[in-house]
Design an enzyme around this catalytic site. Structure first.
Site, PDB file in Angstrom:
ATOM      1  N   GLU A 256      49.624  50.317  46.327  1.00  0.00           N
ATOM      2  CA  GLU A 256      48.381  49.545  46.372  1.00  0.00           C
ATOM      3  C   GLU A 256      48.445  48.589  47.558  1.00  0.00           C
ATOM      4  O   GLU A 256      49.347  47.743  47.622  1.00  0.00           O
ATOM      5  CB  GLU A 256      48.215  48.764  45.074  1.00  0.00           C
TER       6      GLU A 256
ATOM      7  N   ARG B  75      44.144  41.380  51.334  1.00  0.00           N
ATOM      8  CA  ARG B  75      44.383  39.945  51.520  1.00  0.00           C
ATOM      9  C   ARG B  75      44.670  39.610  52.981  1.00  0.00           C
ATOM     10  O   ARG B  75      44.916  38.444  53.306  1.00  0.00           O
ATOM     11  CB  ARG B  75      45.563  39.489  50.660  1.00  0.00           C
TER      12      ARG B  75
ATOM     13  N   THR C 259      43.046  43.864  45.266  1.00  0.00           N
ATOM     14  CA  THR C 259      42.335  42.610  45.546  1.00  0.00           C
ATOM     15  C   THR C 259      40.944  42.904  46.109  1.00  0.00           C
ATOM     16  O   THR C 259      40.483  42.246  47.045  1.00  0.00           O
ATOM     17  CB  THR C 259      43.137  41.693  46.499  1.00  0.00           C
TER      18      THR C 259
ATOM     19  N   LYS D  93      43.942  46.161  34.210  1.00  0.00           N
ATOM     20  CA  LYS D  93      45.107  45.482  34.772  1.00  0.00           C
ATOM     21  C   LYS D  93      45.246  44.110  34.114  1.00  0.00           C
ATOM     22  O   LYS D  93      44.337  43.281  34.229  1.00  0.00           O
ATOM     23  CB  LYS D  93      44.913  45.341  36.285  1.00  0.00           C
TER      24      LYS D  93
END
Length: 210
Positions: free
Chosen positions: A43, A47, A70, A130
């Site tokens: 993943e 960011r 994210t 998650k």
């Protein structure tokens, strides 16, 4: 489309390395190190300014199923999939992000912290969520408390988990996979220590299979 596709993308892998990559130049060597350590998926978090390019290069590696993390907006989800993301992960539940991912035909794993969050995910037709941030929220005690009333829901706990905690999470039948940054931290990437990344990944993969 249900997000049972996430299990298919993982292909039985139970370790999901969560990567915050500060430079596009690191993408190729990082993908090599992860694959050499036995990882089958990764993943890339959105960011950093170069996250989209990193994702594209790692997806082109061919040895990993690469997703985007994210992801906060439908636009980010669209750009991630265009760059090659096989799945999308969000820190929380956002109906517009979920709808965009379903429109694009990719599994989406929203972050949850409460039973209300899980119910929203179920209403959206999702079966994998998650738990984030897992350890600060109470770790396995919280996960088990949330899993009890939702027996068909699978969890990907992420946040504060390391090699020493991984096995306990994976022993719980509600856990599909564990996400974590410890196999490839930004500090290791800054040092260019891909041998250590390979070693830590191999150790984590071994633990995930035991």
């Amino acid at each position: 489309m249900s997000d049972t596709g996430m299990a298919a993308v993982l292909g039985g892998a139970r370790l999901l390395p969560v990567l915050t990559v500060p430079s596009t130049a690191m993408a190729g060597p990082l993908a090599d190190a992860l694959a050499a350590g036995g990882a089958r998926c990764a993943e890339v978090t959105f960011r950093t300014p170069g996250a989209e390019r990193v994702l594209k290069e790692m997806a082109a590696h061919g040895g990993l199923a690469v997703g985007a993390g994210t992801v906060l907006t439908p636009g980010q989800a669209e750009r991630a999939v265009a760059a090659g993301a096989r799945f999308v992960v969000s820190p929380g539940f956002d109906e517009e992000v979920v709808a965009k991912c379903r429109e694009l035909g990719v599994p989406v794993v929203p972050g949850i912290a409460t039973a209300t969050d899980v119910m929203r995910a179920l209403r959206a037709g999702l079966d994998t969520v998650k738990l984030f941030p897992a350890e600060p929220l109470g770790g396995l005690r919280t996960l088990r408390a949330l899993a009890a009333p939702f027996p068909r829901t699978r969890f990907v706990p992420t946040g504060g988990i390391d090699a020493s905690r991984m096995a306990a999470y994976l022993a719980d039948p509600a856990v599909l996979a564990v996400g974590g940054s410890w196999p490839a931290t930004p500090a290791l990437l800054e040092r260019g220590d891909y041998d250590e990344i390979r070693r830590l990944t191999a150790d984590a993969v071994e633990r995930s299979m035991s």
